[in-house]
Design an enzyme around this catalytic site. Structure first.
Site, PDB file in Angstrom:
ATOM      1  N   SER A 118       0.902  -1.384   0.112  1.00  0.00           N
ATOM      2  CA  SER A 118       0.163  -0.078   0.029  1.00  0.00           C
ATOM      3  C   SER A 118       0.873   1.177  -0.070  1.00  0.00           C
ATOM      4  O   SER A 118       0.323   2.458  -0.203  1.00  0.00           O
ATOM      5  CB  SER A 118      -1.023   0.001   1.289  1.00  0.00           C
ATOM      6  N   HIS A 139      -1.096  -2.445  -7.083  1.00  0.00           N
ATOM      7  CA  HIS A 139      -1.929  -2.159  -5.714  1.00  0.00           C
ATOM      8  C   HIS A 139      -3.563  -2.281  -6.234  1.00  0.00           C
ATOM      9  O   HIS A 139      -4.170  -1.299  -6.568  1.00  0.00           O
ATOM     10  CB  HIS A 139      -1.495  -0.880  -5.471  1.00  0.00           C
ATOM     11  N   GLU A 151      -3.886   0.367  -9.074  1.00  0.00           N
ATOM     12  CA  GLU A 151      -2.563   1.338  -9.136  1.00  0.00           C
ATOM     13  C   GLU A 151      -1.453   0.592  -9.853  1.00  0.00           C
ATOM     14  O   GLU A 151      -1.305  -0.258  -8.881  1.00  0.00           O
ATOM     15  CB  GLU A 151      -2.345   1.970  -7.779  1.00  0.00           C
ATOM     16  N   ASN A 189      -3.196   6.101  -1.226  1.00  0.00           N
ATOM     17  CA  ASN A 189      -2.981   6.213   0.246  1.00  0.00           C
ATOM     18  C   ASN A 189      -2.542   7.495   0.610  1.00  0.00           C
ATOM     19  O   ASN A 189      -2.776   7.978   1.795  1.00  0.00           O
ATOM     20  CB  ASN A 189      -2.280   5.246   0.918  1.00  0.00           C
TER      21      ASN A 189
HETATM   22  P1  NAD Z   1      -3.683  -9.494   6.156  1.00  0.00           P
HETATM   23  O1  NAD Z   1      -3.225  -9.428   7.581  1.00  0.00           O
HETATM   24  O2  NAD Z   1      -5.165  -9.489   5.800  1.00  0.00           O
HETATM   25  O3  NAD Z   1      -2.970 -10.798   5.465  1.00  0.00           O
HETATM   26  C1  NAD Z   1      -1.541 -10.933   5.408  1.00  0.00           C
HETATM   27  C2  NAD Z   1      -1.089 -12.427   5.237  1.00  0.00           C
HETATM   28  O4  NAD Z   1       0.325 -12.402   5.044  1.00  0.00           O
HETATM   29  C3  NAD Z   1      -1.357 -13.177   6.523  1.00  0.00           C
HETATM   30  O5  NAD Z   1      -2.307 -14.239   5.982  1.00  0.00           O
HETATM   31  C4  NAD Z   1       0.034 -13.615   6.775  1.00  0.00           C
HETATM   32  O6  NAD Z   1      -0.236 -15.141   7.303  1.00  0.00           O
HETATM   33  C5  NAD Z   1       0.622 -13.648   5.587  1.00  0.00           C
HETATM   34  N1  NAD Z   1       2.142 -13.523   5.630  1.00  0.00           N
HETATM   35  C6  NAD Z   1       2.802 -13.139   6.752  1.00  0.00           C
HETATM   36  N2  NAD Z   1       4.222 -13.293   6.294  1.00  0.00           N
HETATM   37  C7  NAD Z   1       4.358 -14.261   5.422  1.00  0.00           C
HETATM   38  C8  NAD Z   1       5.092 -14.887   4.751  1.00  0.00           C
HETATM   39  N3  NAD Z   1       6.621 -14.655   4.978  1.00  0.00           N
HETATM   40  N4  NAD Z   1       5.089 -15.445   3.298  1.00  0.00           N
HETATM   41  C9  NAD Z   1       3.849 -15.666   3.124  1.00  0.00           C
HETATM   42  N5  NAD Z   1       2.895 -15.009   3.761  1.00  0.00           N
HETATM   43  C10 NAD Z   1       2.993 -14.417   5.090  1.00  0.00           C
HETATM   44  O7  NAD Z   1      -3.055  -8.413   5.139  1.00  0.00           O
HETATM   45  P2  NAD Z   1      -3.726  -7.767   4.056  1.00  0.00           P
HETATM   46  O8  NAD Z   1      -4.810  -6.503   4.356  1.00  0.00           O
HETATM   47  O9  NAD Z   1      -4.322  -8.856   3.132  1.00  0.00           O
HETATM   48  O10 NAD Z   1      -2.700  -6.752   3.258  1.00  0.00           O
HETATM   49  C11 NAD Z   1      -1.832  -7.352   2.589  1.00  0.00           C
HETATM   50  C12 NAD Z   1      -0.971  -6.548   1.717  1.00  0.00           C
HETATM   51  O11 NAD Z   1      -1.899  -5.726   0.783  1.00  0.00           O
HETATM   52  C13 NAD Z   1      -0.092  -5.238   2.620  1.00  0.00           C
HETATM   53  O12 NAD Z   1       1.052  -5.107   1.836  1.00  0.00           O
HETATM   54  C14 NAD Z   1      -1.312  -4.296   2.530  1.00  0.00           C
HETATM   55  O13 NAD Z   1      -0.619  -2.955   2.655  1.00  0.00           O
HETATM   56  C15 NAD Z   1      -1.777  -4.585   0.908  1.00  0.00           C
HETATM   57  N6  NAD Z   1      -3.046  -3.793   0.892  1.00  0.00           N
HETATM   58  C16 NAD Z   1      -3.904  -3.894   1.865  1.00  0.00           C
HETATM   59  C17 NAD Z   1      -5.166  -3.062   1.561  1.00  0.00           C
HETATM   60  C18 NAD Z   1      -6.324  -3.501   2.694  1.00  0.00           C
HETATM   61  O14 NAD Z   1      -7.220  -2.782   2.326  1.00  0.00           O
HETATM   62  N7  NAD Z   1      -6.310  -4.137   3.538  1.00  0.00           N
HETATM   63  C19 NAD Z   1      -5.570  -2.651   0.429  1.00  0.00           C
HETATM   64  C20 NAD Z   1      -4.430  -2.638  -0.651  1.00  0.00           C
HETATM   65  C21 NAD Z   1      -3.267  -3.334  -0.421  1.00  0.00           C
END
Ligand code: NAD
Length: 281
Positions: A118, A139, A151, A189
């Site tokens: 993000s 993104h 994005e 963001n």
């Molecule tokens: P989340 O907490 O729902 O999921 C993260 C996952 O990553 C978990 O299942 C965890 O077990 C896994 N993980 C941790 N370490 C790992 C590793 N070494 N190898 C493989 N898997 C691993 O988080 P999310 O909301 O899905 O966010 C994930 C990414 O997407 C982040 O970079 C976040 O900034 C980005 N993002 C989030 C949003 C949102 O609205 N939540 C929107 C756009 C982008």
């Protein structure tokens, strides 16, 4: 090379990305360190496909075919057969460096190494791998099956070919890609998080209740959902991590995370995914 896609991280974003790629006909392997996260992610995909069937957007055969295209694993070796790797693990720069080192080691030559980060600099991630021209930001927005935007963020040396293939993949899974440059928070963001942070300050200072603040923004600005509800959906830990990156990367105090946001995250109130944030789920 196959058109196989590896998605790293099976959380809210990872399972959504796997979902849309598999619906579009790609073979997808979803990789996570946690077997429980993989099981939950696959379960979420099934539930969301059911919703699409109920709405008439998909039929049962398409649902079954989509599910059959998705495999899951806890080992990075599965990247070896992927043409496209999309990293969607927890928003933490050291973790992303570690995962990208694995991607660099295992992914075949010519594979695209994308991150759904993000806010973390694409150039910083690319700077540590041996093929920085293959690294790009892709993104997606939350919830991935519903939201139109992707994005697309080029690092300093991302190649034209990698950018073109990423744009094509985004279009192929039914999204609208918008190209932006690599600065902390990118565009989405950079603009959204200061609004969410200000809403948290309004809670902390007692300007209004979360319900009142959200209602003001919904009814007054025509936002489909208030900033605190949106923060709960994004994940308060993710919001805090993004603000930290913007604060550090841009050096302007206007991005400092609100102390109340830090307090909620410290307590494990992460929003919808943990059952409690500004609201209770
Ligand atoms: P989340 O907490 O729902 O999921 C993260 C996952 O990553 C978990 O299942 C965890 O077990 C896994 N993980 C941790 N370490 C790992 C590793 N070494 N190898 C493989 N898997 C691993 O988080 P999310 O909301 O899905 O966010 C994930 C990414 O997407 C982040 O970079 C976040 O900034 C980005 N993002 C989030 C949003 C949102 O609205 N939540 C929107 C756009 C982008």
């Amino acid at each position: 090379m196959s058109d196989r896609i590896a998605v790293i991280g099976a959380g809210q974003m990872g399972n959504g990305i796997a979902h849309v790629c598999a619906v579009a006909g790609h073979d997808v392997v979803m990789i996570d360190v946690s077997q429980a996260a993989l099981d939950k992610g696959k379960g979420t995909i099934e539930k969301n496909l059911d919703r699409q069937v109920k709405k008439g957007a998909l039929d049962e055969a398409a649902k079954a075919a989509t599910l059959s295209r998705i495999t899951t694993t806890t080992t990075m070796d599965a990247i070896a057969s992927a043409a496209f790797v999309i990293e969607a693990a927890t928003e933490n720069v050291e973790l992303k460096h570690k995962i990208f080192a694995d991607m660099d080691r295992v992914a075949p030559a010519g594979a695209i190494l994308a991150t759904n980060t993000s806010s973390i600099s694409i150039t910083e991630i690319a700077g540590r791998v041996k093929r920085p021209e293959s690294v790009i930001g892709m993104h997606f927005m939350n919830p991935v099956p519903v939201m139109q935007l992707v994005e697309v963020i080029r690092g300093l040396v991302t190649s034209d070919d990698v950018t073109a293939r990423t744009v094509a993949l985004a279009k192929g899974v039914g999204k609208t890609p918008v190209e932006v440059n690599d600065y902390p928070g990118f565009v989405a963001n950079r603009i959204l998080m200061p609004m969410i942070n200000e809403a948290v300050y309004c809670v902390m200072e007692g300007v209004g209740t979360p319900e009142a603040i959200d209602q003001v923004m919904k009814l007054g600005m025509n936002h489909p959902m208030g900033p605190l509800t949106l923060a709960d959906f994004i994940g308060l830990d993710t919001c805090l991590a993004i603000l930290e990156v913007m604060h550090k990367g841009l050096g302007d105090p206007k991005y400092r995370p609100c102390p109340l946001l830090r307090k909620y995250v410290a307590q494990g109130w992460l929003g919808k995914k943990s059952g409690r944030g500004f609201y209770t789920y």
